[in-house]
Motif scaffolding. Sequence first.
Motif, PDB file in Angstrom:
ATOM      1  N   CYS A  51       0.799  -1.033   0.015  1.00 23.05           N
ATOM      2  CA  CYS A  51      -0.103   0.080   0.042  1.00 23.05           C
ATOM      3  C   CYS A  51       0.962   1.276   0.084  1.00 23.05           C
ATOM      4  O   CYS A  51       1.608   1.556   0.961  1.00 23.05           O
ATOM      5  CB  CYS A  51      -0.883  -0.013   1.101  1.00 23.05           C
ATOM      6  N   PRO A  52       0.624   2.065  -0.972  1.00 18.01           N
ATOM      7  CA  PRO A  52       1.528   3.292  -1.136  1.00 18.01           C
ATOM      8  C   PRO A  52       1.359   4.449  -0.091  1.00 18.01           C
ATOM      9  O   PRO A  52       2.115   5.324   0.270  1.00 18.01           O
ATOM     10  CB  PRO A  52       1.476   3.839  -2.652  1.00 18.01           C
ATOM     11  N   ASP A  53       0.031   4.226   0.664  1.00 17.59           N
ATOM     12  CA  ASP A  53      -0.248   5.179   1.602  1.00 17.59           C
ATOM     13  C   ASP A  53      -0.128   4.773   3.081  1.00 17.59           C
ATOM     14  O   ASP A  53      -0.759   5.590   3.670  1.00 17.59           O
ATOM     15  CB  ASP A  53      -1.726   5.716   1.131  1.00 17.59           C
ATOM     16  N   MET A  54       0.231   3.533   3.168  1.00 15.46           N
ATOM     17  CA  MET A  54       0.265   3.203   4.614  1.00 15.46           C
ATOM     18  C   MET A  54      -1.101   3.213   5.225  1.00 15.46           C
ATOM     19  O   MET A  54      -1.161   3.597   6.501  1.00 15.46           O
ATOM     20  CB  MET A  54       1.435   3.890   5.451  1.00 15.46           C
ATOM     21  N   GLU A  66      -7.414  -2.912  10.236  1.00 11.17           N
ATOM     22  CA  GLU A  66      -8.298  -2.122   9.670  1.00 11.17           C
ATOM     23  C   GLU A  66      -7.764  -1.240   8.471  1.00 11.17           C
ATOM     24  O   GLU A  66      -6.402  -1.048   8.536  1.00 11.17           O
ATOM     25  CB  GLU A  66      -9.088  -0.869  10.306  1.00 11.17           C
ATOM     26  N   ILE A  67      -8.516  -0.896   7.400  1.00  8.48           N
ATOM     27  CA  ILE A  67      -8.058  -0.001   6.355  1.00  8.48           C
ATOM     28  C   ILE A  67      -8.326   1.501   6.880  1.00  8.48           C
ATOM     29  O   ILE A  67      -9.398   1.665   7.142  1.00  8.48           O
ATOM     30  CB  ILE A  67      -8.624  -0.600   5.246  1.00  8.48           C
ATOM     31  N   LYS A  68      -7.340   2.160   6.810  1.00  7.59           N
ATOM     32  CA  LYS A  68      -7.653   3.778   7.362  1.00  7.59           C
ATOM     33  C   LYS A  68      -8.085   4.544   6.228  1.00  7.59           C
ATOM     34  O   LYS A  68      -7.523   4.871   5.124  1.00  7.59           O
ATOM     35  CB  LYS A  68      -6.358   4.283   8.021  1.00  7.59           C
ATOM     36  N   CYS A  75      -6.274   3.053  -4.739  1.00  6.65           N
ATOM     37  CA  CYS A  75      -5.632   2.934  -6.084  1.00  6.65           C
ATOM     38  C   CYS A  75      -5.789   1.243  -6.332  1.00  6.65           C
ATOM     39  O   CYS A  75      -5.536   1.061  -7.526  1.00  6.65           O
ATOM     40  CB  CYS A  75      -4.165   3.022  -5.779  1.00  6.65           C
ATOM     41  N   GLY A  76      -6.169   0.585  -5.529  1.00  9.64           N
ATOM     42  CA  GLY A  76      -6.246  -0.951  -6.011  1.00  9.64           C
ATOM     43  C   GLY A  76      -5.047  -1.924  -5.905  1.00  9.64           C
ATOM     44  O   GLY A  76      -5.235  -3.038  -6.450  1.00  9.64           O
ATOM     45  N   ILE A  77      -4.059  -1.225  -5.539  1.00 11.01           N
ATOM     46  CA  ILE A  77      -2.887  -2.088  -5.514  1.00 11.01           C
ATOM     47  C   ILE A  77      -2.849  -3.337  -4.412  1.00 11.01           C
ATOM     48  O   ILE A  77      -2.376  -4.215  -4.717  1.00 11.01           O
ATOM     49  CB  ILE A  77      -1.669  -1.131  -5.152  1.00 11.01           C
ATOM     50  N   CYS A  78      -3.407  -3.073  -3.552  1.00  8.71           N
ATOM     51  CA  CYS A  78      -3.650  -3.969  -2.186  1.00  8.71           C
ATOM     52  C   CYS A  78      -4.603  -5.115  -2.997  1.00  8.71           C
ATOM     53  O   CYS A  78      -4.091  -6.448  -2.939  1.00  8.71           O
ATOM     54  CB  CYS A  78      -4.345  -3.676  -1.258  1.00  8.71           C
TER      55      CYS A  78
HETATM   56  S1  SF4 Z   1      -6.537   0.708  -2.466  1.00  6.20           S
HETATM   57 FE1  SF4 Z   1      -5.671  -0.428  -1.048  1.00  6.20          FE
HETATM   58  S2  SF4 Z   1      -3.327  -0.141  -1.728  1.00  6.20           S
HETATM   59 FE2  SF4 Z   1      -4.521   1.612  -2.596  1.00  6.20          FE
HETATM   60  S3  SF4 Z   1      -4.208   3.021  -0.797  1.00  6.20           S
HETATM   61 FE3  SF4 Z   1      -6.187   1.940  -0.600  1.00  6.20          FE
HETATM   62  S4  SF4 Z   1      -5.395   0.320   0.875  1.00  6.20           S
HETATM   63 FE4  SF4 Z   1      -3.670   1.357   0.079  1.00  6.20          FE
END
Ligand code: SF4
Length: 94
Positions: A51-54, A66-68, A75-78
Motif C-alpha cells: 500500500c503506497p499510502d500506509m 483495519e484499512i484507514k 488505487c487498488g494495489i492491495c
Molecule cells: S486501495 Fe489499497 S493499496 Fe491503494 S491506498 Fe487503499 S488500501 Fe492502500
Amino acid sequence: MSEKGWKDLAAGGKITEPGNAAQYKTGDWRTFIPDVDREKCINCLFCYLYCPDMAIEVKEDSTLGEIKLDYCKGCGICSSVCPVKCIEMKKEEK
Ligand code: SF4
Ligand code: SF4
C-alpha cells in the motif's frame, strides 16, 4: 513569444517538515474502495507491504487490521497483490 524557464516558475509541492503525511487526509480522492473478505484472508500482509499510502494497519498479533479510509486513495494495489484475491475494489457511494 517567450516562454518561462523552469527557474521562473513558482515552487510547488514543498515538504516543509519530514513525516507530515499523516496530516493530509487524502481518502476523499477515492472513487473505488477496498472491500476485504476476511474469511478468505490468509494474513500474508502483502497488502500492507504494498500500500503506497500506509493505509493498512497490522494488529499486534501480526494479522490484518483495519484499512484507514482517511488515507486510502483507492488505487487498488492491495487488491492486485493479494494472493487469494480477497480484496474487491468497489465503487464507493459518496
Ligand atoms: S486501495 Fe489499497 S493499496 Fe491503494 S491506498 Fe487503499 S488500501 Fe492502500
Ligand atoms: S494481501 Fe490479501 S490475504 Fe494477504 S493480508 Fe492482505 S487481504 Fe489478507
